[in-house]
Design a protein around this motif. Structure first.
Motif, PDB file in Angstrom:
ATOM      1  N   GLN A   1      -7.122  -3.389  -4.315  1.00 51.26           N
ATOM      2  CA  GLN A   1      -5.954  -2.561  -4.618  1.00 51.26           C
ATOM      3  C   GLN A   1      -5.164  -3.167  -5.772  1.00 51.26           C
ATOM      4  O   GLN A   1      -4.707  -2.456  -6.672  1.00 51.26           O
ATOM      5  CB  GLN A   1      -5.067  -2.426  -3.382  1.00 51.26           C
TER       6      GLN A   1
ATOM      7  N   ARG B   1       0.826  -1.209   0.000  1.00 51.93           N
ATOM      8  CA  ARG B   1       0.000   0.000   0.000  1.00 51.93           C
ATOM      9  C   ARG B   1       0.859   1.257   0.000  1.00 51.93           C
ATOM     10  O   ARG B   1       0.533   2.242  -0.664  1.00 51.93           O
ATOM     11  CB  ARG B   1      -0.949  -0.020   1.191  1.00 51.93           C
TER      12      ARG B   1
ATOM     13  N   SER C   1      -9.906  -5.968   0.444  1.00 57.27           N
ATOM     14  CA  SER C   1      -9.277  -4.689   0.108  1.00 57.27           C
ATOM     15  C   SER C   1      -7.933  -4.854  -0.610  1.00 57.27           C
ATOM     16  O   SER C   1      -7.590  -4.036  -1.471  1.00 57.27           O
ATOM     17  CB  SER C   1      -9.099  -3.831   1.360  1.00 57.27           C
TER      18      SER C   1
END
Length: 89
Positions: free
Chosen positions: A41, A11, A37
């Motif tokens: 991404q 991230r 998530s």
């Protein structure tokens, strides 16, 4: 490294524009994806890099994770809230 550490590093790389490094780290962190998530991404990064096939796969996996999570939540709710139909008179 632990999967969630790879996911966090991925991230950070994604937010700083280091997309290929982000993809590598997020893939290593997929085992820690409890809500979809990480797969989301990854899908965004794949699409950004022109890899529509892997983006589609990542989105499908994200949806499966979310469906399992919802199903487990329903089961947990039902287990913790017995209905009056199950009660003895």
């Amino acid at each position: 490294m632990l999967p969630h550490v790879h996911a966090l590093l991925g991230r950070v790389f994604a937010e700083t524009g280091r997309d290929q490094e982000a993809i590598k780290e997020l893939r290593l962190g997929m085992a820690s994806d409890e809500d979809g998530s990480i797969h989301y991404q990854l899908a965004r990064l794949y699409r950004k890099s022109g890899n529509a096939k892997d983006a589609t796969v990542a989105l499908e996996e994200m949806r499966e994770i979310q469906e399992r999570r919802r199903a487990n939540a329903v089961i947990a709710f039902k287990d913790s809230h017995p209905t009056t139909l199950d009660d003895e008179p």
